[in-house]
Write a protein that holds these residues in place. Structure first.
Motif, short mmCIF file in Angstrom:
data_model
loop_
_atom_site.label_atom_id
_atom_site.label_comp_id
_atom_site.label_asym_id
_atom_site.label_seq_id
_atom_site.Cartn_x
_atom_site.Cartn_y
_atom_site.Cartn_z
N VAL A 152 16.31 -5.37 31.46
CA VAL A 152 16.54 -4.09 30.65
C VAL A 152 18.07 -4.09 30.64
CG1 VAL A 152 14.03 -3.32 30.76
CG2 VAL A 152 15.45 -2.71 32.43
N ILE A 153 18.25 -3.52 29.75
CA ILE A 153 19.38 -2.83 29.29
C ILE A 153 19.99 -1.34 29.56
CG2 ILE A 153 21.63 -2.89 27.64
CD1 ILE A 153 20.36 -5.51 26.50
N ASP A 154 20.56 -0.87 30.38
CA ASP A 154 21.14 0.56 31.01
C ASP A 154 21.89 1.15 31.79
OD1 ASP A 154 19.74 3.27 30.76
OD2 ASP A 154 18.03 2.47 32.88
N LYS A 155 22.54 2.02 30.66
CA LYS A 155 23.34 2.70 31.19
C LYS A 155 24.28 2.63 32.26
CE LYS A 155 27.00 6.23 30.43
NZ LYS A 155 27.15 7.66 29.20
N GLY A 156 25.27 1.57 32.88
CA GLY A 156 25.47 1.50 34.32
C GLY A 156 24.57 0.76 35.08
N GLY A 157 24.05 -0.09 34.36
CA GLY A 157 22.90 -1.71 34.84
C GLY A 157 24.07 -2.58 35.39
N VAL A 158 22.80 -3.21 36.07
CA VAL A 158 22.77 -4.46 36.13
C VAL A 158 23.54 -5.12 34.62
CG1 VAL A 158 22.46 -7.02 36.42
CG2 VAL A 158 21.60 -4.86 38.37
N TRP A 159 22.58 -5.06 33.73
CA TRP A 159 23.10 -5.43 32.26
C TRP A 159 23.31 -4.30 31.88
CZ3 TRP A 159 18.86 -7.53 35.10
CH2 TRP A 159 19.21 -8.42 35.26
N ASN A 160 24.53 -3.59 31.37
CA ASN A 160 25.59 -2.83 31.14
C ASN A 160 25.45 -2.82 29.50
OD1 ASN A 160 26.69 -0.12 31.23
ND2 ASN A 160 28.34 -0.71 32.71
N SER A 161 24.60 -1.46 29.43
CA SER A 161 25.11 -1.33 27.61
C SER A 161 26.08 -1.23 27.05
CB SER A 161 24.18 0.21 27.61
OG SER A 161 24.37 1.44 27.61
N GLU A 162 26.56 -0.15 27.79
CA GLU A 162 28.34 0.17 27.52
C GLU A 162 28.98 -1.32 27.25
OE1 GLU A 162 29.80 2.71 30.29
OE2 GLU A 162 29.17 4.27 29.59
N MET B 170 25.02 2.13 16.80
CA MET B 170 23.53 2.75 17.04
C MET B 170 24.01 2.77 18.96
SD MET B 170 20.54 -0.12 16.05
CE MET B 170 19.66 0.79 16.59
N SER B 171 23.48 3.78 19.43
CA SER B 171 24.16 4.20 20.53
C SER B 171 22.48 3.90 21.99
CB SER B 171 24.18 5.50 20.54
OG SER B 171 25.14 5.83 20.29
N LEU B 172 22.41 3.32 23.23
CA LEU B 172 21.68 3.86 23.79
C LEU B 172 21.00 5.35 24.00
CD1 LEU B 172 20.28 1.83 25.43
CD2 LEU B 172 21.39 3.15 27.26
N THR B 173 19.34 5.25 24.12
CA THR B 173 19.47 6.80 24.49
C THR B 173 17.90 6.84 25.45
OG1 THR B 173 17.60 6.21 22.18
CG2 THR B 173 19.28 7.45 21.73
N SER B 174 17.40 5.66 25.98
CA SER B 174 17.17 5.94 26.63
C SER B 174 16.66 4.12 27.34
CB SER B 174 15.84 6.19 26.85
OG SER B 174 15.24 4.97 25.57
N THR B 175 16.27 3.26 28.26
CA THR B 175 16.64 2.55 28.76
C THR B 175 15.91 1.03 27.65
OG1 THR B 175 15.99 3.28 31.25
CG2 THR B 175 15.46 0.68 30.38
N LYS B 176 17.18 0.77 27.13
CA LYS B 176 16.58 -0.53 25.85
C LYS B 176 16.61 -0.53 25.31
CE LYS B 176 11.57 -1.97 27.39
NZ LYS B 176 11.59 -2.28 25.74
N ASP C 223 18.91 13.29 2.14
CA ASP C 223 20.19 14.56 2.91
C ASP C 223 19.52 14.67 4.20
OD1 ASP C 223 20.64 14.99 -0.11
OD2 ASP C 223 19.39 16.47 -0.54
N ASN C 224 18.43 14.34 4.45
CA ASN C 224 18.29 14.30 5.86
C ASN C 224 18.25 13.05 6.40
OD1 ASN C 224 16.94 17.05 6.36
ND2 ASN C 224 15.21 16.02 5.25
N PRO C 225 19.04 12.81 7.58
CA PRO C 225 19.61 11.85 8.51
C PRO C 225 18.28 10.84 8.99
CG PRO C 225 20.00 13.52 9.46
CD PRO C 225 19.55 14.33 8.58
N PHE C 226 18.08 9.57 8.14
CA PHE C 226 17.25 8.63 8.60
C PHE C 226 17.49 7.60 9.93
CE2 PHE C 226 15.01 4.73 7.68
CZ PHE C 226 13.73 4.62 7.94
N GLN C 227 16.19 7.91 10.56
CA GLN C 227 16.80 7.29 12.44
C GLN C 227 16.84 6.04 12.07
OE1 GLN C 227 14.06 8.23 15.47
NE2 GLN C 227 15.91 9.34 15.99
N ILE C 228 17.36 4.86 12.87
CA ILE C 228 16.76 3.57 13.04
C ILE C 228 16.62 3.31 14.43
CG2 ILE C 228 17.52 2.88 10.73
CD1 ILE C 228 19.87 1.86 12.24
N GLN C 229 15.92 2.34 14.92
CA GLN C 229 15.82 2.13 16.54
C GLN C 229 15.06 0.68 16.78
OE1 GLN C 229 11.94 4.66 17.59
NE2 GLN C 229 13.04 6.52 18.28
N ALA C 230 16.40 0.16 17.52
CA ALA C 230 16.47 -1.06 18.66
C ALA C 230 15.88 -0.99 19.34
CB ALA C 230 16.86 -1.91 18.02
N ASP C 231 14.87 -1.85 20.31
CA ASP C 231 14.69 -2.32 21.39
C ASP C 231 15.34 -3.74 22.14
OD1 ASP C 231 12.25 -1.33 24.08
OD2 ASP C 231 12.49 -3.87 23.62
#
Length: 254
Positions: free
Chosen positions: A179-189, A209-215, A163-171
């Motif tokens: 590295v992939i980042d929002k608005g970067g040379v390699w844009n996460s969007e 899955m959404s970007l929460t910090s760089t890559k 009954d609690n959200p289980f978090q998954i993470q990937a680099d």
């Protein structure tokens, strides 16, 4: 006796056959990104004689990923170079005495087995006619993905997550480690990252899955039953055709 006469005549005829050192520069470049060098453990290069498959040279690329502006931003002309003196490469020095058809095989990234790709090409080497400068550049498609949560074969108590959200993470990074980042040379969007959840071999759901910090990409899901789970995380860029995948198996117990 005849054989002895023939060898003697050959030795004194002035005819000699000698191999000539020929240099061949080989580089591995990530698709839509930079070169694969020391910071990622290099790309492994194998150069073979096409005729008999004898290995003529092998080793890893070393050096930097290259100049971002030069590779990714500056306009390109026919004669333009996209490397500098620091750009990662493998310089082979091969002794040949006649034109030789060689195959070049690149395995990269060398230290990330789940993301490895193998590409190859063939060309003629001419004795003493070096191939330097940018050299032979082989393109490595894909993304490097490392699932951080859950861990491989992790045992997780249902009581702790029910009954609690289980978090998954990937680099997620490019095949050169860029590295992939929002608005970067390699844009996460531009990159779709999703999780595919399976339980006991059957598909359950897809997880955005959404970007929460760089890559770093994250997603949440609810798990309410015990079983053997498999999580597949993929990345996809429609514009470049780049794809990448990582998988983990884990167990939810009572």
């Amino acid at each position: 006796m005849k054989a002895l006469i023939f060898v003697t005549a050959f030795l004194f005829s002035g005819i000699t056959v000698s191999a000539t050192e020929t240099k061949l520069m080989v580089r591995a470049k990530a698709r839509d990104a930079k070169f694969i060098g020391s910071s990622l453990g290099g790309a492994y290069i194998i150069i073979r004689n096409k005729l008999d498959q004898q290995i003529l040279a092998e080793g890893k690329t070393t050096g930097s990923t290259g100049n971002t502006d030069l590779i990714m931003k500056d306009p390109k002309m026919r004669e333009s170079s996209i490397t500098d003196a620091q750009t990662a490469c493998f310089l082979a020095k091969i002794d040949i005495d006649e034109p030789t058809l060689v195959s070049i095989e690149v395995i990269s990234p060398y230290t990330h087995r789940q993301a490895q790709a193998k590409v190859s090409t063939e060309l003629w080497l001419i004795p003493g006619r070096d191939i330097l400068g940018d050299g032979i550049i082989l393109e490595i498609p894909g993304f490097i993905i490392d699932i951080l949560k859950p861990r491989t074969h992790q045992y997780i108590s249902l009581k702790a997550i029910k009954d609690n959200p289980f978090q998954i993470q990937a680099d997620v990074v490019m095949m050169c480690g860029c590295v992939i980042d929002k608005g970067g040379v390699w844009n996460s969007e531009e990159i779709e990252v999703k999780g595919i959840l399976k339980k006991d071999g059957k598909h359950i759901k897809d997880i955005k899955m959404s970007l929460t910090s760089t890559k770093l990409f994250e997603g949440d899901l609810l798990i309410n039953t015990v079983g053997n789970y498999e999580l597949i995380v993929y990345a996809y860029n429609e514009r470049t055709g780049n794809t990448g995948v990582d998988k983990v198996n884990y167990v939810i117990y009572e």
